[in-house]
Design a protein around this motif. Structure first.
Motif, short mmCIF file in Angstrom:
data_model
loop_
_atom_site.label_atom_id
_atom_site.label_comp_id
_atom_site.label_asym_id
_atom_site.label_seq_id
_atom_site.Cartn_x
_atom_site.Cartn_y
_atom_site.Cartn_z
N ALA B 204 -8.98 15.00 1.51
CA ALA B 204 -9.90 13.90 1.82
C ALA B 204 -9.14 12.57 1.81
O ALA B 204 -9.34 11.73 2.69
CB ALA B 204 -11.05 13.87 0.83
N GLY B 205 -8.25 12.42 0.83
CA GLY B 205 -7.45 11.20 0.77
C GLY B 205 -6.59 11.04 2.01
O GLY B 205 -6.46 9.95 2.57
N ARG B 206 -6.01 12.15 2.48
CA ARG B 206 -5.18 12.09 3.68
C ARG B 206 -6.00 11.75 4.91
O ARG B 206 -5.58 10.97 5.76
CB ARG B 206 -4.48 13.42 3.89
N ILE B 207 -7.18 12.36 5.01
CA ILE B 207 -8.05 12.09 6.15
C ILE B 207 -8.44 10.62 6.15
O ILE B 207 -8.43 9.95 7.19
CB ILE B 207 -9.32 12.97 6.08
N PHE B 208 -8.75 10.11 4.98
CA PHE B 208 -9.18 8.73 4.85
C PHE B 208 -8.11 7.77 5.34
O PHE B 208 -8.40 6.74 5.95
CB PHE B 208 -9.50 8.45 3.38
N GLY B 209 -6.85 8.12 5.10
CA GLY B 209 -5.77 7.22 5.46
C GLY B 209 -5.19 7.47 6.84
O GLY B 209 -4.31 6.72 7.29
N GLU B 210 -5.66 8.50 7.53
CA GLU B 210 -5.05 8.85 8.82
C GLU B 210 -5.37 7.79 9.89
O GLU B 210 -6.49 7.31 9.97
CB GLU B 210 -5.56 10.22 9.27
N VAL B 253 -8.73 -15.16 14.25
CA VAL B 253 -7.90 -16.20 13.63
C VAL B 253 -7.46 -15.82 12.22
O VAL B 253 -6.40 -16.24 11.76
CB VAL B 253 -8.64 -17.56 13.61
N ASP B 254 -8.30 -15.00 11.53
CA ASP B 254 -7.93 -14.63 10.17
C ASP B 254 -7.50 -13.16 10.10
O ASP B 254 -7.77 -12.46 9.13
CB ASP B 254 -9.08 -14.88 9.20
N ALA B 255 -6.81 -12.68 11.14
CA ALA B 255 -6.40 -11.28 11.22
C ALA B 255 -5.56 -10.88 10.00
O ALA B 255 -5.73 -9.80 9.44
CB ALA B 255 -5.61 -11.04 12.50
N GLN B 256 -4.68 -11.81 9.59
CA GLN B 256 -3.81 -11.52 8.45
C GLN B 256 -4.62 -11.22 7.19
O GLN B 256 -4.37 -10.24 6.49
CB GLN B 256 -2.91 -12.76 8.21
N ARG B 257 -5.63 -12.09 6.98
CA ARG B 257 -6.47 -11.94 5.80
C ARG B 257 -7.24 -10.61 5.85
O ARG B 257 -7.31 -9.86 4.87
CB ARG B 257 -7.46 -13.11 5.74
N ILE B 258 -7.79 -10.30 7.02
CA ILE B 258 -8.58 -9.07 7.17
C ILE B 258 -7.70 -7.85 6.95
O ILE B 258 -8.07 -6.90 6.28
CB ILE B 258 -9.23 -9.03 8.57
N GLY B 259 -6.49 -7.92 7.51
CA GLY B 259 -5.56 -6.80 7.35
C GLY B 259 -5.25 -6.56 5.88
O GLY B 259 -5.33 -5.43 5.38
N SER B 260 -4.92 -7.63 5.16
CA SER B 260 -4.55 -7.49 3.75
C SER B 260 -5.73 -6.96 2.93
O SER B 260 -5.58 -6.08 2.07
CB SER B 260 -4.11 -8.83 3.18
N GLY B 261 -6.92 -7.49 3.20
CA GLY B 261 -8.11 -7.05 2.49
C GLY B 261 -8.38 -5.57 2.75
O GLY B 261 -8.66 -4.80 1.83
N SER B 262 -8.24 -5.18 4.04
CA SER B 262 -8.48 -3.77 4.38
C SER B 262 -7.49 -2.88 3.66
O SER B 262 -7.85 -1.79 3.17
CB SER B 262 -8.31 -3.56 5.89
N ALA B 263 -6.24 -3.34 3.58
CA ALA B 263 -5.21 -2.53 2.93
C ALA B 263 -5.58 -2.27 1.47
O ALA B 263 -5.44 -1.15 0.98
CB ALA B 263 -3.86 -3.23 3.03
N VAL B 264 -6.06 -3.32 0.79
CA VAL B 264 -6.43 -3.14 -0.62
C VAL B 264 -7.54 -2.10 -0.74
O VAL B 264 -7.48 -1.18 -1.57
CB VAL B 264 -6.89 -4.48 -1.24
N VAL B 265 -8.57 -2.24 0.10
CA VAL B 265 -9.69 -1.30 0.04
C VAL B 265 -9.21 0.11 0.32
O VAL B 265 -9.56 1.07 -0.39
CB VAL B 265 -10.78 -1.72 1.05
N LEU B 266 -8.37 0.25 1.33
CA LEU B 266 -7.87 1.57 1.72
C LEU B 266 -7.09 2.23 0.58
O LEU B 266 -7.33 3.38 0.21
CB LEU B 266 -6.96 1.41 2.94
N VAL B 267 -6.17 1.47 0.02
CA VAL B 267 -5.35 2.02 -1.06
C VAL B 267 -6.22 2.36 -2.27
O VAL B 267 -6.07 3.42 -2.88
CB VAL B 267 -4.23 1.03 -1.45
N VAL B 270 -7.92 5.65 -1.62
CA VAL B 270 -7.03 6.80 -1.72
C VAL B 270 -6.70 7.09 -3.19
O VAL B 270 -6.68 8.25 -3.62
CB VAL B 270 -5.75 6.58 -0.89
N VAL B 271 -6.50 6.02 -3.96
CA VAL B 271 -6.24 6.21 -5.39
C VAL B 271 -7.45 6.88 -6.05
O VAL B 271 -7.32 7.82 -6.84
CB VAL B 271 -5.91 4.87 -6.08
N ILE B 272 -8.64 6.40 -5.68
CA ILE B 272 -9.86 6.99 -6.25
C ILE B 272 -9.95 8.48 -5.90
O ILE B 272 -10.26 9.31 -6.75
CB ILE B 272 -11.11 6.23 -5.74
#
Lengths: 265, 291
Positions: B204-210, B253-267, B270-272
């Motif tokens: 499930a973790g792998r699927i989530f991150g694919e 305009v805030d793509a950087q911010r959205i990307g970083s926020g998404s990364a935190v949620v994603l990680v 996966v940790v969960i």
């Protein structure tokens, strides 16, 4: 070689043949493990199979409830008559045979479930579902297996928490719960300490009042202690069979004598 | 002489131990650094509205609500296809198949499938689901592509789980007059449930991150009809795809911010999943030992 079948029946009507094996051969692939074995197993007696390691006694035992069916590449020929019915006949379902011929294995193999669940496993398979019936079966079987007093207060605990000897008696109770006629035991005490072993032996002696017991053992003392009949196996053949006292005091074959006097094996 | 030999053995031992320690510490430091950097750069983007609101293609203030939803939706769909299929194949191979050509062929096919890179699997999905079946970008196409991608691993894990159930338990069950099927239901599968659930959650973790397999199959946009859309044939951009897309192609305009926020949620997700795998595995291990 003179076989049991060719000898005149002994003890008149007292002994009823429960299982008659005629010309049984078992092959593992190219290995001819049992060679034309013939034997009669009397009802409500303890019959023991003795012989050196690899002589085929366990293989022979497993042919009696068709356990070889489960191993690819194994072939069985000949007849095994259980109450005059050939269990290898085409229209016989091995599952029915295993209800009538139970088996206890060398190492205790309880399921990783509760003690109660272990005992009623077979009964449930046979369609018993009412709680009161299952509880009655569990108690009766555990009492018969001389385990009830030790476990009655913790039936819901894991069977894996029991000692080895208790586990083996649980496995016997589990077989009794299926209400078989014949119980096969493949060195049931070989993994147990002397005290647990003697409990199992007492149990076996008690069981023959109701069941036909066949036990494979590597211990000649055990065979002499608990069995009425003994068959001596060597290199896949039954060398000699008969009353245990006769086999151990007046063996007819030189090979039997050599084995029981400890000259080989 | 004896003395020097002993000294040399002790030295060898010490050096080896030091190497293992340093490797272990290195791994720890890398993980902590990675997580720390992700959280440090992304934490400021996190807010309730970021987690729940819809994305904004061009302007600032877009959220990732539908992407989180789609990630879970695709995860569910994929597991729904993968787990029963893997279980069926593994049961066949472990419990029924005789060793031979058929079993080897299935095994070989699974191993070959396992070596296909996910981007290639994505292009295969594009070809089959988007072009041939004309589903366009769809949740179903994405889930089926993920199924193909994860089936070999799930199958292998299921096989190992079944294989670890002692043969003596099967024998005991069969000797009590159980059919093979009953034995599988009552003994084999319960006996394998702990490693099985651990395997499922890890998958499930792998699927989530694919990501790569989904770009051309589930698409890089969320459904137009409804951001929280159960439609099997509607596009379903997942969180990881969104992360890639905003970084690679995003014009917000805030793509950087959205990307970083998404990364935190994603990680975090996966940790969960990994922690859950452990907890559930332990739970079933206790349960199935009857304790």
């Amino acid at each position: 070689m003179k076989t049991f079948l060719e000898q005149p029946p002994r003890n008149g009507d007292e002994t009823v043949v429960k299982v008659a094996i005629e010309d049984l051969n078992v092959y593992y692939g190219a290995t001819h493990a049992i060679k034309s074995a013939t034997l009669r197993i009397p009802r409500q007696r303890v019959t023991s199979f003795i012989g050196p390691s690899g002589c085929g006694k366990s293989t022979f035992l497993r042919a009696l409830n068709r356990m070889h069916d489960l191993v690819p590449g194994t072939r069985v020929t000949g007849r095994v008559l259980l109450d005059q019915t050939d269990i290898y006949a085409r229209d016989i379902d091995p599952v029915d045979i295993r209800h009538r011929v139970g088996m206890v294995f060398q190492r205790p193999n309880p399921f990783p479930k509760s003690i109660y669940e272990n005992v009623i496993y077979g009964a449930k398979l046979q369609g018993v579902h009412r709680r009161s019936d299952l509880e009655r079966i569990a108690e009766t079987s555990l009492r018969q297996a001389a385990l009830w007093e030790e476990v009655k207060d913790r039936l819901q605990q894991s069977a894996l928490d029991l000692s080895g000897g208790q586990q083996q008696r649980l496995c016997i109770a589990r077989v009794l719960a299926v209400a078989p006629d014949v119980i096969l035991m493949d060195e049931p005490a070989s993994a147990l300490d002397p005290i647990a072993t003697s409990k199992i032996e007492d149990l076996i002696s008690a069981l023959k009042a109701q069941y036909t017991v066949v036990i494979v053992t590597h211990s000649m003392q055990q065979a002499a202690r608990i069995s009425d009949e003994t068959a001596f196996f060597h290199l896949g053949e039954i060398v000699e069979s008969g009353h245990t006292t006769e086999i151990f005091t007046r063996p007819k074959q030189k090979k039997t004598e050599d084995y029981i006097t400890g000259r080989f094996g | 002489m004896e003395y020097f030999l002993r000294r040399r053995r002790q030295w060898g031992n010490l050096v080896a131990l030091a190497c293992f320690w340093m490797s272990a510490i290195l791994v720890m430091v890398l993980i902590v650094a990675l997580l720390g950097w992700l959280v440090w750069s992304g934490a400021s983007a996190l807010s309730w509205s970021f987690l729940t609101s819809v994305p904004n293609e061009t302007g600032a203030g877009g959220g990732i609500g539908p992407e989180i939803f789609n990630s879970f939706y695709l995860l569910f769909l994929t597991l729904f296809f993968t787990v029963p299929l893997a279980l069926a194949v593994a049961l066949y191979l472990e419990e029924y198949a005789q060793p031979g050509i058929v079993a080897s062929a299935i095994q070989l096919a699974a191993e070959a499938l396992a070596t296909v890179p996910s981007i290639v699997m994505g292009l295969f999905g594009l070809l089959v689901f988007v072009f041939v079946l004309r589903w366009r970008f769809s949740a179903l196409g994405g889930a089926l592509t993920l199924t193909l991608l994860n089936l070999p691993t799930m199958m292998r894990m299921t096989q190992q789980a079944l294989h670890a159930v002692p043969g003596s338990l099967r024998e005991a069950s069969l000797a009590l007059g159980a059919t093979k099927w009953r034995t599988i239901i009552h003994v084999v599968i319960p006996g394998a449930i702990a490693p099985l659930t651990t395997g499922i959650v890890l998958i499930a973790g792998r699927i989530f991150g694919e990501t790569a397999a989904l770009i051309y199959t589930a698409g890089v946009s969320v459904s137009n009809a409804n951001p929280y859309d159960f439609g099997l044939f509607h596009p379903a951009e997942t969180l990881s795809v969104h992360l890639w897309y905003t970084h690679a192609e995003g014009v917000a305009v805030d793509a950087q911010r959205i990307g970083s926020g998404s990364a935190v949620v994603l990680v975090a997700m996966v940790v969960i999943f990994n922690v859950l795998a452990r907890l559930i595995g332990n739970f079933f291990r206790r349960r199935t030992s009857g304790r």
